[in-house]
Design a protein around this motif. Structure first.
Motif, PDB file in Angstrom:
ATOM      1  N   GLU A 699       0.816  -1.228   0.000  1.00  0.00           N
ATOM      2  CA  GLU A 699       0.000   0.000   0.000  1.00  0.00           C
ATOM      3  C   GLU A 699       0.845   1.272   0.000  1.00  0.00           C
ATOM      4  O   GLU A 699       0.301   2.365  -0.153  1.00  0.00           O
ATOM      5  CB  GLU A 699      -0.905   0.006   1.233  1.00  0.00           C
ATOM      6  N   GLN A 700       2.147   1.122   0.145  1.00  0.00           N
ATOM      7  CA  GLN A 700       3.015   2.308   0.197  1.00  0.00           C
ATOM      8  C   GLN A 700       3.097   2.962  -1.183  1.00  0.00           C
ATOM      9  O   GLN A 700       3.485   2.299  -2.165  1.00  0.00           O
ATOM     10  CB  GLN A 700       4.416   1.928   0.665  1.00  0.00           C
ATOM     11  N   PRO A 701       2.759   4.262  -1.277  1.00  0.00           N
ATOM     12  CA  PRO A 701       2.751   4.910  -2.600  1.00  0.00           C
ATOM     13  C   PRO A 701       4.162   5.235  -3.133  1.00  0.00           C
ATOM     14  O   PRO A 701       4.363   5.322  -4.336  1.00  0.00           O
ATOM     15  CB  PRO A 701       1.961   6.197  -2.332  1.00  0.00           C
ATOM     16  N   GLN A 702       5.099   5.404  -2.236  1.00  0.00           N
ATOM     17  CA  GLN A 702       6.427   5.863  -2.657  1.00  0.00           C
ATOM     18  C   GLN A 702       7.458   4.744  -2.776  1.00  0.00           C
ATOM     19  O   GLN A 702       8.642   5.007  -2.876  1.00  0.00           O
ATOM     20  CB  GLN A 702       6.955   6.896  -1.628  1.00  0.00           C
ATOM     21  N   ILE A 703       7.023   3.499  -2.764  1.00  0.00           N
ATOM     22  CA  ILE A 703       7.979   2.399  -2.807  1.00  0.00           C
ATOM     23  C   ILE A 703       8.741   2.397  -4.123  1.00  0.00           C
ATOM     24  O   ILE A 703       8.181   2.666  -5.187  1.00  0.00           O
ATOM     25  CB  ILE A 703       7.262   1.055  -2.577  1.00  0.00           C
ATOM     26  N   GLU A 704      10.028   2.123  -4.055  1.00  0.00           N
ATOM     27  CA  GLU A 704      10.888   2.204  -5.237  1.00  0.00           C
ATOM     28  C   GLU A 704      10.952   0.873  -5.962  1.00  0.00           C
ATOM     29  O   GLU A 704      10.766  -0.198  -5.372  1.00  0.00           O
ATOM     30  CB  GLU A 704      12.299   2.641  -4.824  1.00  0.00           C
ATOM     31  N   ILE A 705      11.263   0.964  -7.274  1.00  0.00           N
ATOM     32  CA  ILE A 705      11.379  -0.235  -8.108  1.00  0.00           C
ATOM     33  C   ILE A 705      12.464  -1.148  -7.564  1.00  0.00           C
ATOM     34  O   ILE A 705      12.272  -2.369  -7.451  1.00  0.00           O
ATOM     35  CB  ILE A 705      11.705   0.162  -9.572  1.00  0.00           C
ATOM     36  N   LYS A 706      13.609  -0.545  -7.223  1.00  0.00           N
ATOM     37  CA  LYS A 706      14.742  -1.335  -6.738  1.00  0.00           C
ATOM     38  C   LYS A 706      14.357  -2.123  -5.485  1.00  0.00           C
ATOM     39  O   LYS A 706      14.727  -3.292  -5.313  1.00  0.00           O
ATOM     40  CB  LYS A 706      15.925  -0.399  -6.417  1.00  0.00           C
ATOM     41  N   THR A 707      13.596  -1.483  -4.589  1.00  0.00           N
ATOM     42  CA  THR A 707      13.156  -2.143  -3.351  1.00  0.00           C
ATOM     43  C   THR A 707      12.307  -3.357  -3.673  1.00  0.00           C
ATOM     44  O   THR A 707      12.477  -4.434  -3.085  1.00  0.00           O
ATOM     45  CB  THR A 707      12.366  -1.149  -2.484  1.00  0.00           C
ATOM     46  N   LEU A 708      11.376  -3.190  -4.640  1.00  0.00           N
ATOM     47  CA  LEU A 708      10.511  -4.303  -5.020  1.00  0.00           C
ATOM     48  C   LEU A 708      11.311  -5.445  -5.629  1.00  0.00           C
ATOM     49  O   LEU A 708      11.043  -6.628  -5.382  1.00  0.00           O
ATOM     50  CB  LEU A 708       9.447  -3.818  -6.011  1.00  0.00           C
ATOM     51  N   GLU A 709      12.297  -5.096  -6.435  1.00  0.00           N
ATOM     52  CA  GLU A 709      13.130  -6.122  -7.060  1.00  0.00           C
ATOM     53  C   GLU A 709      13.925  -6.908  -6.006  1.00  0.00           C
ATOM     54  O   GLU A 709      14.075  -8.130  -6.108  1.00  0.00           O
ATOM     55  CB  GLU A 709      14.084  -5.479  -8.080  1.00  0.00           C
ATOM     56  N   ILE A 710      14.431  -6.174  -4.975  1.00  0.00           N
ATOM     57  CA  ILE A 710      15.182  -6.855  -3.902  1.00  0.00           C
ATOM     58  C   ILE A 710      14.259  -7.759  -3.102  1.00  0.00           C
ATOM     59  O   ILE A 710      14.620  -8.889  -2.746  1.00  0.00           O
ATOM     60  CB  ILE A 710      15.873  -5.824  -2.986  1.00  0.00           C
ATOM     61  N   ILE A 711      13.027  -7.276  -2.840  1.00  0.00           N
ATOM     62  CA  ILE A 711      12.052  -8.104  -2.118  1.00  0.00           C
ATOM     63  C   ILE A 711      11.794  -9.384  -2.890  1.00  0.00           C
ATOM     64  O   ILE A 711      11.745 -10.491  -2.315  1.00  0.00           O
ATOM     65  CB  ILE A 711      10.736  -7.320  -1.891  1.00  0.00           C
TER      66      ILE A 711
END
Length: 842
Positions: A699-711
């Motif tokens: 639900e976080q609006p400011q989450i970064e692409i890199k963060t999602l890729e690491i997750i």
């Protein structure tokens, strides 16, 4: 009638039980109090003579009982009642008398009781500090004495007791009055007097009272009183006091000699004569004092205590800086000691004290040779091979002098003698230690420190039969460390400081020792190669853990000032931080130092700088735990490391919440790091709450692409396996890529590659239609981006083409010809976008 009988029975019972020691004085007074009150309740309007006499007796005795147990205020009412009943009795007797003779007889009958009541009232008044009332009562007693001469002795002693009591409480004016009264009353009737010895005693105390009250103002009275005392009874104390008064008054030597001559013929003890000589010498009457001292031996030729006279003479000579003459006297005693004229043990001990005091004085003045001279005098009285703790102490003191004189061989010999006499003394071990340091014998010095440390642990340690101060051990270890540092012997200093830090109770000294240890060990670490540092680093960790423990204890014990505690905590916090940074090549050590730095910071005020440091320490500690968990370790070790990381992160999140309130942290990556670290820890622990934790992340609006890729990557990293979460993270990342104003084709291609891989596992043919449709959409997205840019990596286009074609082939093999045609056609659409590889695949 029954009440009266009960009261009498109670009174008689109290008397009987007190005689048998069944009840105490105070309990007896309380029982009499009750009995007396009961009797008074039974009193009629016109009681018979017997009843009045009984009430007088009971009231007097009850009042006296309260005085005797120190409760004079409770006595007054009963004494007043006794006085009232005496008056009633006198009136009753007079009323029934038949003439003048009867009246005199009745008057004599009551005066005895009246005298007692008045004397008790005087006692009560003195006890309560009512001087005027006491004077009136005693004066009335004196008036009655003419008729009761036998009471002269009693009243005189009563006044003497009043004089003693007021003298002891420094009420000198009242004391002088009572003592004068005692003396005067004692003279009233020679037949019933207290006697000359008692009169002299009264006068001596009177003279002392004047002397201590104000000798200048009352000098004549003091002299008059003491002269009268000496006339009444010749006693040494009287003549001594007279000399004392004359000295205080500044009398001439002739007057003092005359006073001395008055009692030279008396039988007096040697100690009395010595005290008199001492008094004269202390008041600067050297000529009179020495002449008197010289006359003393003639009076006590056969006394074994004659050595005391010489001892006093030596003390006087030393006090007046006549050391040469004193030495001559001492040498005479030494010669006498070996020619059959030994001093008594007590006197010899006193001489040793004088010799040691003089030696210590020279030692403090750094006159070490002279100090040795005096110590050698003391040593002269010991026989060869004698074993004595005092001799051991003497040898240690001599060794200290030799140390300062750089006479190492003599110092060693003295210490060997001390070891022979008292090998288990911490002071002896300290002397051994000093020699080892002087000779650069590190092993022996360390051994001596270890022995000192063991002895310091024994709280019942004794030296010279006197209790050693509880700080003796720590003081010596502290001095040992100081000596080692002065002589550049770090290993020895470290060992001394280690023992010291284990026993110091003073927090300021303890933290000073620990800081010194940390610095010394750091210098050792820096001087060694990396592979040889572990033991020393572990020692530093031990010191820091002890510092943390004792800082925590200081909060409970409240024995360390708050400001000082904060300063110490900051020092250790920064040291731990610097060490963590310094030992980054050793993750485990780095983690421990960061955790310690955080722990120390908890003793500091939570300002912004400290909060930032706390947050960083915990993040770094969690990062190290996660990194160590990724290594090839056992499952149980992994679980422990990931759980530990999670604990650090939970604490860090709380600190981060507070820290964000203190300023703008928009560009700070802490939120992202906390998210990634927590996700990794929870996923690898197979935490059941992981999915609910991730709901808030999506639900976080400011989450970064890199963060999602690491997750996504972490979700599939062993021992974690969460394909659903991985897929969801990658889908979100792809969508964010598509929303970019300018799509980064390289990054997009890699992300899409991973999403297709997780959604379309290699080798699976029996795929649901919905899954194939979802994957088809990913290929369409890829084709859209490939068509719009020339930056899409050719190898990724080739991979997409191959995966689409192979998917079609898999569909064909299971008889799904329509789907096979669609997927193979999709692959052919990618062929057109190949560059140099197009011809090879056409």
């Amino acid at each position: 009638l029954q009440v009266e009988e009960g009261a009498v029975s109670l009174w008689n019972w109290a008397v009987a039980k007190h005689t048998g020691a069944v009840v105490s004085d105070e309990q007896k007074a309380k029982l009499r109090f009750v009995a007396c009150r009961l009797i008074r309740l039974c009193e009629g309007t016109d009681p018979p003579e017997g009843t009045i006499r009984r009430q007088i007796l009971m009231s007097m005795k009850t009042g006296k009982g309260w005085i005797d147990v120190g409760k004079a205020d409770l006595a007054d009412g009963f004494l007043e009642n006794a006085m009232s009943n005496i008056e009633k009795l006198y009136a009753k007797l007079r009323k029934g008398s038949d003439g003048e003779a009867d009246i005199h007889e009745h008057k004599a009958d009551v005066e005895n009781n009246l005298f007692k009541v008045l004397s008790y009232q005087a006692e009560s008044a003195v006890a309560q500090g009512d001087f005027q009332k006491a004077v009136v009562c005693v004066q009335r007693c004196k008036d009655i004495l003419m008729k009761l001469p036998k009471e002269t002795c009693y009243l005189s002693i009563l006044c003497y007791n009043f004089g003693v009591e007021t003298y002891e409480s420094k009420r000198y004016e009242e004391s002088s009055f009572w003592l004068s009264q005692s003396y005067d009353i004692g003279k009233m009737d020679v037949k019933y007097s207290v006697g000359k010895e008692m009169q002299a005693k009264v006068l001596r105390l009177l003279a002392t009272t004047y002397f201590e009250w104000d000798c200048t103002l009352h000098l004549d009275k003091a002299l008059k009183a003491i002269n009268l005392a000496n006339q009444e009874n010749t006693h040494p104390a009287g003549f001594f006091l007279k000399v004392k008064i004359l000295l205080k008054s500044g009398a001439s030597d002739e007057d003092i000699n005359a006073a001395l001559a008055e009692f030279l013929h008396l039988e007096m003890s040697l100690d009395f004569c010595l005290n008199t000589a001492k008094l004269l010498l202390e008041h600067g009457r050297e000529s009179v004092g020495l002449d008197f001292l010289k006359s003393v031996p003639e009076r006590f030729e056969s006394s074994p205590d004659l050595g005391k006279i010489t001892l006093l003479h030596i003390e006087f000579l030393l006090q007046n800086k006549r050391e040469l003459l004193a030495k001559q006297k001492i040498e005479e005693i030494i010669i006498g000691h070996y020619t059959g004229k030994q001093l008594l043990p007590e006197t010899l001990n006193q001489l040793h004290i004088i010799l040691w005091d003089r030696a210590a004085k020279h030692y403090e003045e750094k006159s070490y040779s002279e100090a040795l001279h005096w110590y050698n005098y003391s040593a002269s009285f010991y026989t060869p091979r004698q074993i004595d703790q005092n001799l051991a102490k003497l040898q240690r003191n001599m060794a200290s002098c030799y140390f300062h004189l750089k006479q190492v061989d003599k110092a060693k010999e003295a210490v060997r003698e001390a070891e022979r006499c008292d090998p288990n003394s911490i002071f002896t071990k300290f002397s051994v230690y000093k020699i080892a340091v002087m000779e650069n014998d590190t092993d022996k010095a360390v051994e001596a420190v270890i022995e000192m440390g063991k002895l310091a642990e024994k709280t019942s340690q004794r030296e010279d039969k006197l209790g050693v101060d509880k700080n003796t051990g720590t003081n010596l270890l502290s001095l040992a460390a100081h000596i080692a540092l002065e002589n550049d012997q770090q290993i020895v200093a470290i060992k001394a400081l280690e023992y010291l830090s284990g026993h110091l109770q003073d927090y300021q000294q303890l933290f000073a020792a620990l800081k010194c240890l940390v610095r010394l060990m750091l210098s050792k670490v820096m001087a060694k190669k990396e592979e040889k540092r572990d033991e020393d680093i572990n020692s530093i960790l031990t010191y820091l853990n002890l510092a943390h423990k004792r800082l925590a204890e200081s909060f409970v014990e409240e024995k360390f000032a708050g400001d000082m505690r904060i300063l110490e905590a900051h020092w250790f916090r920064k040291v731990a931080w610097n060490l963590a940074v310094q030992f980054k090549d050793s993750p485990e050590k780095m983690r421990e130092f960061f955790v310690l730095s955080f722990k120390f910071s908890q003793f500091c005020p939570s300002d912004k700088a400290v909060l930032i440091a706390q947050k960083t320490c915990l993040l770094m500690a969690a990062a190290v735990d996660l990194e160590m968990g990724r290594q090839q370790v056992t499952p149980s070790e992994q679980t422990e490391l990931f759980s530990q990381a999670l604990q650090h992160l939970q604490t860090c999140k709380e600190i981060w919440k507070v820290l964000k309130l203190t300023g703008d942290f928009a560009k700070d990556p802490t939120d992202t790091l906390l998210l990634l670290y927590e996700f990794e820890a929870r996923s690898k622990l197979n935490d059941p709450s992981l999915h609910s934790f991730m709901e808030s992340v999506w639900e976080q609006p400011q989450i970064e692409i890199k963060t999602l890729e690491i997750i996504a990557s972490l979700a599939m990293e062993s021992p974690a396996r969460y394909p659903v979460l991985c897929k969801k993270a990658l889908k979100s990342a792809v969508n964010l890529h598509r929303k970019q104003t300018v799509i980064d084709a390289v990054k997009f291609s890699k992300c899409l590659h991973s999403l297709i891989n997780i959604s379309l596992p290699t080798g699976l043919t029996d795929l649901e239609t919905c899954v194939l449709q979802e994957v088809w959409d990913y290929f369409e997205d890829a084709l859209s981006v490939v068509s719009s840019t020339n930056a899409y990596p050719e190898m990724e286009i080739l991979w997409l083409m191959t995966r689409a074609w192979n998917t079609g082939i898999f569909q064909y093999t299971v008889g799904k010809y329509k789907e096979a045609e669609q997927w193979c056609g999709l692959g052919m659409r990618f062929l057109n976008h190949l560059g140099s590889l197009k011809k090879s695949y056409e």
